[in-house]
Write a protein that holds these residues in place. Structure first.
Motif, PDB file in Angstrom:
ATOM      1  N   TYR A   1      -3.451   1.251   4.393  1.00 45.46           N
ATOM      2  CA  TYR A   1      -2.945   2.258   5.327  1.00 45.46           C
ATOM      3  C   TYR A   1      -2.581   3.558   4.598  1.00 45.46           C
ATOM      4  CZ  TYR A   1       0.587   4.836   7.905  1.00 45.46           C
ATOM      5  OH  TYR A   1       1.311   5.845   8.484  1.00 45.46           O
TER       6      TYR A   1
ATOM      7  N   GLU B   1      -0.543  -2.464   3.789  1.00 45.94           N
ATOM      8  CA  GLU B   1       0.127  -1.172   3.654  1.00 45.94           C
ATOM      9  C   GLU B   1      -0.583  -0.290   2.628  1.00 45.94           C
ATOM     10  OE1 GLU B   1       4.664   0.610   3.307  1.00 45.94           O
ATOM     11  OE2 GLU B   1       4.270  -1.460   2.713  1.00 45.94           O
TER      12      GLU B   1
ATOM     13  N   PHE C   1       0.452   0.152  12.249  1.00 45.66           N
ATOM     14  CA  PHE C   1      -0.229   1.081  11.346  1.00 45.66           C
ATOM     15  C   PHE C   1      -1.352   1.834  12.064  1.00 45.66           C
ATOM     16  CE2 PHE C   1       1.058  -1.441   7.340  1.00 45.66           C
ATOM     17  CZ  PHE C   1       2.136  -0.602   7.127  1.00 45.66           C
TER      18      PHE C   1
END
Length: 276
Positions: free
Chosen positions: A59, A56, A10
């Motif tokens: 991110y 996530e 990421f």
């Protein structure tokens, strides 16, 4: 797969999108309330589906250019933890230098202060916290900003006055100190602004007409009607405005001394108008 590998993947993608890779671990540690040592231990563990989804989600916000401080919901400023969101600019370290300058140059008690364009309340609250005998008023054109600044005052247990006003339009009192970190970016310089700032922070608090000088001109024109005898003005400026902003104040307040001061990086950053 270890958590460290997810971070690595990421972070590489963030860099390709013009964002700082370190923001991912910073937000993760704050939201998880982890020390740096705890974080180093955590990323060596095998990742769970829940943990992958959590990382996530951070991110996705960062890659959409949401500032880290908006994600965690607060920013540090002059020893305070201030709530921040899309209603206000995120307080910058350069503004801490302006606060430090005001406190250093003004040891006198019982001064009256007006903070124009208070945003999150950072300057007003820092002054009130460090000079509890001062009478501090915070003004802003944005009701949303004033609501958030009021929340921060309550969180810091500080009593200051709030007033909705476009510069001096609703201001009737006189002050010993007028301070402002107004919108000062010219639209011509929009390309210099970071993507997370441009996409997420309020443009009303970023950009000003007249090549960024519009609010300074308003202050310069009207300040004499709101300064007590011996009163001072402290301003944060853009690094290109070390000549143009002082010129405005010399024009409208010719009896005053006008100084341009640099920040810790050697850039023109503060203008002070006083009696010398």
């Amino acid at each position: 797969m270890k958590l460290a590998q997810i971070f690595k993947d990421f972070e590489e993608q963030l860099m390709t999108q013009g964002e700082e890779a370190e923001s991912l671990s910073f937000v993760y540690r704050i939201l998880k309330n982890l020390s740096f040592t705890d974080f180093i231990f955590a990323i060596q563990q095998e990742i769970t589906p829940e943990e992958k989804e959590f990382v996530e989600s951070i991110y996705k916000q960062l890659v959409a250019h949401v500032p880290a401080q908006y994600i965690i919901g607060h920013a540090e400023f002059y020893g305070m933890e201030l709530k921040v969101d899309e209603r206000v600019l995120i307080p910058r370290p350069e503004t801490e230098e302006l606060v430090e300058l005001i406190l250093t140059e003004n040891p006198n008690p019982n001064l009256s202060v007006l903070d124009i364009g208070t945003g999150s309340g950072a300057i007003a609250l820092a002054l009130a916290k460090n000079r509890p005998d001062w009478c501090v008023t915070a003004s802003d054109i944005s009701p949303d900003a004033l609501n958030l600044a009021s929340e921060n005052a309550k969180l810091q247990d500080l009593k200051i006055s709030f007033k909705k006003s476009d510069c001096f339009e609703e201001i009737t009192e006189n002050y010993d100190i007028i301070v402002s970190n107004p919108p000062y970016i010219s639209r011509a310089d929009e390309s210099e602004v970071g993507l997370n700032v441009l996409h997420s922070e309020p443009h009303l608090a970023l950009f000003a007409e007249e090549d960024g000088l519009a609010i300074y001109r308003k202050i310069a024109q009207e300040a004499k009607h709101h300064l007590r005898e011996g009163g001072e003005i402290y301003l944060e400026i853009g690094y290109k405005q070390g000549h143009s902003v002082p010129a405005l104040f010399r024009k409208y307040l010719p009896e005053k001394r006008v100084r341009t001061l640099k920040d810790q990086f050697g850039q023109d950053r503060m203008v002070v108008v006083d009696d010398g």
